[in-house]
Design a protein around this motif. Structure first.
Motif, PDB file in Angstrom:
ATOM      1  N   THR A 100      66.102  13.286  59.830  1.00 49.74           N
ATOM      2  CA  THR A 100      65.416  12.453  58.844  1.00 49.74           C
ATOM      3  C   THR A 100      66.249  12.419  57.569  1.00 49.74           C
ATOM      4  O   THR A 100      66.545  13.477  56.997  1.00 49.74           O
ATOM      5  CB  THR A 100      64.029  13.051  58.501  1.00 49.74           C
ATOM      6  N   PRO A 101      66.658  11.231  57.106  1.00 50.04           N
ATOM      7  CA  PRO A 101      67.425  11.157  55.856  1.00 50.04           C
ATOM      8  C   PRO A 101      66.586  11.723  54.701  1.00 50.04           C
ATOM      9  O   PRO A 101      65.415  11.375  54.555  1.00 50.04           O
ATOM     10  CB  PRO A 101      67.652   9.654  55.666  1.00 50.04           C
ATOM     11  N   ARG A 102      67.197  12.626  53.932  1.00 52.59           N
ATOM     12  CA  ARG A 102      66.472  13.233  52.816  1.00 52.59           C
ATOM     13  C   ARG A 102      67.177  12.931  51.502  1.00 52.59           C
ATOM     14  O   ARG A 102      68.385  12.752  51.464  1.00 52.59           O
ATOM     15  CB  ARG A 102      66.406  14.756  52.971  1.00 52.59           C
ATOM     16  N   GLU A 103      66.383  12.917  50.423  1.00 50.45           N
ATOM     17  CA  GLU A 103      67.032  12.823  49.099  1.00 50.45           C
ATOM     18  C   GLU A 103      66.683  14.073  48.307  1.00 50.45           C
ATOM     19  O   GLU A 103      65.612  14.642  48.479  1.00 50.45           O
ATOM     20  CB  GLU A 103      66.588  11.561  48.357  1.00 50.45           C
ATOM     21  N   GLU A 104      67.650  14.509  47.512  1.00 48.08           N
ATOM     22  CA  GLU A 104      67.450  15.687  46.660  1.00 48.08           C
ATOM     23  C   GLU A 104      67.862  15.303  45.245  1.00 48.08           C
ATOM     24  O   GLU A 104      69.040  15.141  44.966  1.00 48.08           O
ATOM     25  CB  GLU A 104      68.308  16.858  47.160  1.00 48.08           C
ATOM     26  N   LYS A 105      66.866  15.150  44.385  1.00 42.72           N
ATOM     27  CA  LYS A 105      67.147  14.711  42.998  1.00 42.72           C
ATOM     28  C   LYS A 105      68.161  15.649  42.319  1.00 42.72           C
ATOM     29  O   LYS A 105      69.084  15.225  41.648  1.00 42.72           O
ATOM     30  CB  LYS A 105      65.842  14.697  42.176  1.00 42.72           C
ATOM     31  N   ASP A 106      67.983  16.966  42.556  1.00 41.13           N
ATOM     32  CA  ASP A 106      68.808  17.956  41.846  1.00 41.13           C
ATOM     33  C   ASP A 106      70.285  17.864  42.204  1.00 41.13           C
ATOM     34  O   ASP A 106      71.153  18.172  41.391  1.00 41.13           O
ATOM     35  CB  ASP A 106      68.334  19.382  42.171  1.00 41.13           C
ATOM     36  N   THR A 107      70.590  17.471  43.433  1.00 40.22           N
ATOM     37  CA  THR A 107      71.994  17.484  43.848  1.00 40.22           C
ATOM     38  C   THR A 107      72.579  16.076  43.957  1.00 40.22           C
ATOM     39  O   THR A 107      73.749  15.911  44.294  1.00 40.22           O
ATOM     40  CB  THR A 107      72.150  18.170  45.224  1.00 40.22           C
ATOM     41  N   GLY A 108      71.730  15.067  43.724  1.00 42.64           N
ATOM     42  CA  GLY A 108      72.223  13.691  43.788  1.00 42.64           C
ATOM     43  C   GLY A 108      72.327  13.152  45.207  1.00 42.64           C
ATOM     44  O   GLY A 108      72.867  12.060  45.447  1.00 42.64           O
TER      45      GLY A 108
END
Length: 347
Positions: A100-108
């Motif tokens: 599942t493609p994930r996004e992580e605000k902290d690491t961009g």
């Protein structure tokens, strides 16, 4: 290694149900933990060892821990290349990874860069000459609802067109006790119409029969698990008939089901039900890292539990080629590879 173990190791294999983050080995987890000591994560939190059982809820908790360790492009690249090399070392000649493609605000990290990084890992291993053909299924996590599912389909469609054939399909997965598949049908139908293949987790828990019945109308191209589809375990003959009529292969993961307690023991695994019907059933690992297994071991377990000869096991592995999502030309190349190896492996 005894002769039997050598046979399963040398047997050329097809892996069609491997979640990227669940396939991370002990060695790779070691590297990730050393990169992020502040998380205070221990090995016991990322894998389910020999003889251990976990509820399905506890299994999903393990994934949350692994996600904390894998939150940058750099992590994903290392994890994906390690996983691909390990499958190749285990005699897997064709692999479909899913995530599942994930996004992580902290690491961009964005969902798009997530998929791009997995594709980069596949290309990198190919350039290194690793002897394995790898494709990717973009996964929809069922708990995230209709809107996110639609976005995921859009992303998968984009990559199907731009990845030179590496993105071949869509996976529906996630905690089976959360959400209902009926809300995801429009997204799945859209994916199917655009040419993406569908592999759907169905009937992982007993309460999903109505949902499975609905989703089988699409119909999917493959079924993940399908643990409670058949009448002997509370499923229904009409659902089984749909699977048989459309000749939908099942991806079966023995150790995962036993350790996750959805199946009481290896001998009670539903592999037997479908295999006796002569229905296409592909042995897979699900999460080789979390469940401390590999595909050679899963074949060995299936063969010893259900008294399959080496010849029958070879046939099972060869038939898995028919179930892959890559084009016919790739299937032909794989069949050729199996033919070339047959006399050496089946001595």
């Amino acid at each position: 290694m005894d002769d039997d173990a050598v046979f399963y190791q040398e047997l050329p294999k097809v892996e069609l149900h491997a979640h990227l983050n669940g396939s991370v080995s002990f060695q790779t987890i070691e590297k990730l933990i050393s990169r992020k000591p502040h998380l205070n994560i221990e090995h016991s939190m990322t894998a389910i060892g020999k003889g251990q059982r976990r509820t399905l809820d506890e299994c999903f908790e393990v994934f949350k821990v692994i996600h904390k360790l894998v939150d940058t492009e750099e992590d994903i690249l290392m994890v994906a290349t390690d996983v691909i090399r390990e499958f190749a070392a285990d005699g897997v000649k064709y692999l479909e990874l899913r995530s599942t493609p994930r996004e992580e605000k902290d690491t961009g990290l964005t969902k798009r860069s997530y998929v791009e990084t997995v594709i980069k890992a596949i290309q990198q291993c190919k350039e290194e000459g690793v002897d394995i053909d790898v494709r990717f299924l973009v996964a929809i996590d069922r708990r995230n609802g209709t809107e996110v599912a639609m976005e995921t389909v859009k992303l998968a469609e984009d990559f199907m067109l731009s990845s030179d054939g590496l993105v071949v399909g869509l996976d529906l997965s996630g905690d089976p006790t959360v959400g209902h598949g009926k809300y995801l049908i429009p997204a799945l139908q859209k994916a199917k119409n655009s040419g993406l293949k569908l592999s759907l987790h169905l009937s992982e828990v007993p309460s999903q029969l109505e949902e499975s019945d609905l989703l089988l109308n699409l119909p999917p191209d493959r079924i993940g698990h399908g643990t409670f589809l058949h009448p002997e375990v509370g499923g229904s003959q009409s659902v089984v008939d749909k699977v048989l009529k459309n000749n939908i292969p099942l991806e079966l993961c023995l150790t995962s089901n036993v350790k996750g307690q959805t199946v009481p023991s290896y001998s009670k695994h539903h592999f037997k039900y479908w295999y006796q019907l002569g229905h296409p059933s592909v042995i897979c690992t699900d999460d080789k890292g979390v469940f401390c297994t590999d595909l050679s071991q899963e074949y060995h377990l299936a063969a010893s539990t259900f008294s399959l000869s080496h010849k029958a096991t070879w046939k099972l592995s060869h038939q898995a080629i028919d179930c892959i999502f890559a084009p016919e030309a790739v299937k032909e190349q794989l069949r050729q590879k199996w033919n070339d190896l047959e006399s050496r492996v089946l001595k």
